[in-house]
Design an enzyme around this catalytic site. Structure first.
Site, PDB file in Angstrom:
ATOM      1  N   VAL A  89       0.859  -1.185   0.000  1.00 23.81           N
ATOM      2  CA  VAL A  89       0.000   0.000   0.000  1.00 23.81           C
ATOM      3  C   VAL A  89       0.893   1.233   0.000  1.00 23.81           C
ATOM      4  O   VAL A  89       1.779   1.368   0.853  1.00 23.81           O
ATOM      5  CB  VAL A  89      -0.936   0.015   1.215  1.00 23.81           C
ATOM      6  CG1 VAL A  89      -1.785   1.287   1.220  1.00 23.81           C
ATOM      7  CG2 VAL A  89      -1.834  -1.213   1.205  1.00 23.81           C
ATOM      8  N   CYS A 190      12.439   8.109  -2.365  1.00 23.46           N
ATOM      9  CA  CYS A 190      11.115   7.698  -2.819  1.00 23.46           C
ATOM     10  C   CYS A 190      11.125   7.465  -4.321  1.00 23.46           C
ATOM     11  O   CYS A 190      11.678   8.273  -5.088  1.00 23.46           O
ATOM     12  CB  CYS A 190      10.084   8.761  -2.448  1.00 23.46           C
ATOM     13  SG  CYS A 190       8.439   8.435  -3.124  1.00 23.46           S
ATOM     14  N   ASP A 197      14.642   8.908   2.132  1.00 24.26           N
ATOM     15  CA  ASP A 197      14.165   8.004   3.185  1.00 24.26           C
ATOM     16  C   ASP A 197      15.384   7.533   3.966  1.00 24.26           C
ATOM     17  O   ASP A 197      16.351   7.022   3.383  1.00 24.26           O
ATOM     18  CB  ASP A 197      13.442   6.790   2.582  1.00 24.26           C
ATOM     19  CG  ASP A 197      12.170   7.168   1.844  1.00 24.26           C
ATOM     20  OD1 ASP A 197      11.421   8.024   2.355  1.00 24.26           O
ATOM     21  OD2 ASP A 197      11.930   6.632   0.756  1.00 24.26           O
ATOM     22  N   GLY A 259       5.362  11.777   7.792  1.00 21.94           N
ATOM     23  CA  GLY A 259       3.919  11.901   7.658  1.00 21.94           C
ATOM     24  C   GLY A 259       3.146  11.086   8.691  1.00 21.94           C
ATOM     25  O   GLY A 259       2.048  10.620   8.420  1.00 21.94           O
TER      26      GLY A 259
END
Length: 283
Positions: A89, A190, A197, A259
């Site tokens: 996801v 990313c 990251d 986030g």
């Protein structure tokens, strides 16, 4: 899109890098699944013959909804997505989905947990374990240093910033060892936005000793590489397995939060080799 759809798109179609309208009432259609096989094929992996087992451990620190009287509840969530599921996801879509709970009334924590488990399982294509604990119950997420050797003080020269498996090698003819090697120098980007990251990478194995300087150079070589967290860990696992041929191997990365979410993929040669508790690095 409907998370129950059988098909999944590639990262280029995801909401990453695009302005989106935030929803604050329940919207499961915001979940964006991505076919794992799209990247696994690059590694020569077949869905019916994966060389690893494992899971992706997500921690959600920004999770809230309204109780039946309209009073907010704030909680910490943990989601365990099996590596065997056909889809991952996309992280921004999961953040948008969780934000859609903000102004939605739910009768109980159990209903919220059941709802998220149902929606994530549909998106991933397999059973996702979900644990939701309100902050009133003082949940904790423990993270400590692994019990092993940190590679980061090794004096190495580096000029390669794309994954280079040739850096990996094992000593030949020596005694078999069992050890844990780790580094805080993992950085990848990313796949869609190029945003950095950051993570700690842990390699646990049994076999011929892995050359430590080469392993550190290999980890640093991800610094300019664009891939999702889960895909980076699978690439590391496959490269170490192929180049060093350990009898047992587990690889996991604990990425820093972004986030309100952190993603911690874990892959091992067989079930029971450093399980879920090890991912948390509890001491």
């Amino acid at each position: 899109m409907n998370p129950e759809a059988e098909s999944a798109h590639g990262a280029e179609s995801s909401p990453l890098g695009r302005p989106v309208a935030y929803r604050d009432t329940y919207a499961p259609e915001l979940l964006f699944p991505i076919d794992r096989q799209l990247k696994r094929s690059e590694l020569g992996l077949r869905a019916d013959a994966l060389p690893f087992v494992g899971e992706d451990l997500w921690n959600a620190y920004e999770l809230s909804w309204l109780d039946p009287r309209g009073k907010p509840v704030v909680a910490l969530g943990q989601f365990r997505v099996p590596a065997s599921t056909p889809r991952l996801v996309e992280s921004k879509s999961l953040k948008l989905y969780l934000n859609s709970f903000n102004q939605q009334r739910f009768p109980s924590v159990d209903v919220v947990q059941e709802t998220i488990a149902r929606d994530l399982s549909a998106a991933a294509g397999g059973a996702v374990a979900v644990d939701i604990v309100p902050l009133l119950q003082r949940p904790r997420r423990a993270a400590a240093y692994p019990d092993g050797f940190c590679l980061d003080a090794l004096e190495i020269a580096v000029d390669t910033y794309q994954p280079e498996p040739a850096f990996l090698r094992a000593a030949g003819g020596g005694a078999e060892v069992r050890e844990t090697l780790y580094s805080h120098l993992l950085k990848s980007n990313c796949l869609v936005t190029g945003q950095p990251d950051w993570g700690m990478l842990v390699v646990r194995y049994r076999g011929q000793a892995i050359e430590r300087e080469g392993l550190l150079r290999y980890i640093v070589s991800f610094r300019g590489h664009n891939e999702f967290h889960e895909q980076c860990v699978e690439r590391v696992f496959c490269d170490v397995l192929a180049r060093c041929r350990p009898a047992e191997l587990s690889v996991w990365a604990r990425y820093t939060r972004r986030g309100g979410l952190d993603i911690n993929p874990f892959r091992a040669t067989h079930a029971g080799l450093h399980g879920g508790e090890e991912i948390e690095v509890r001491q």
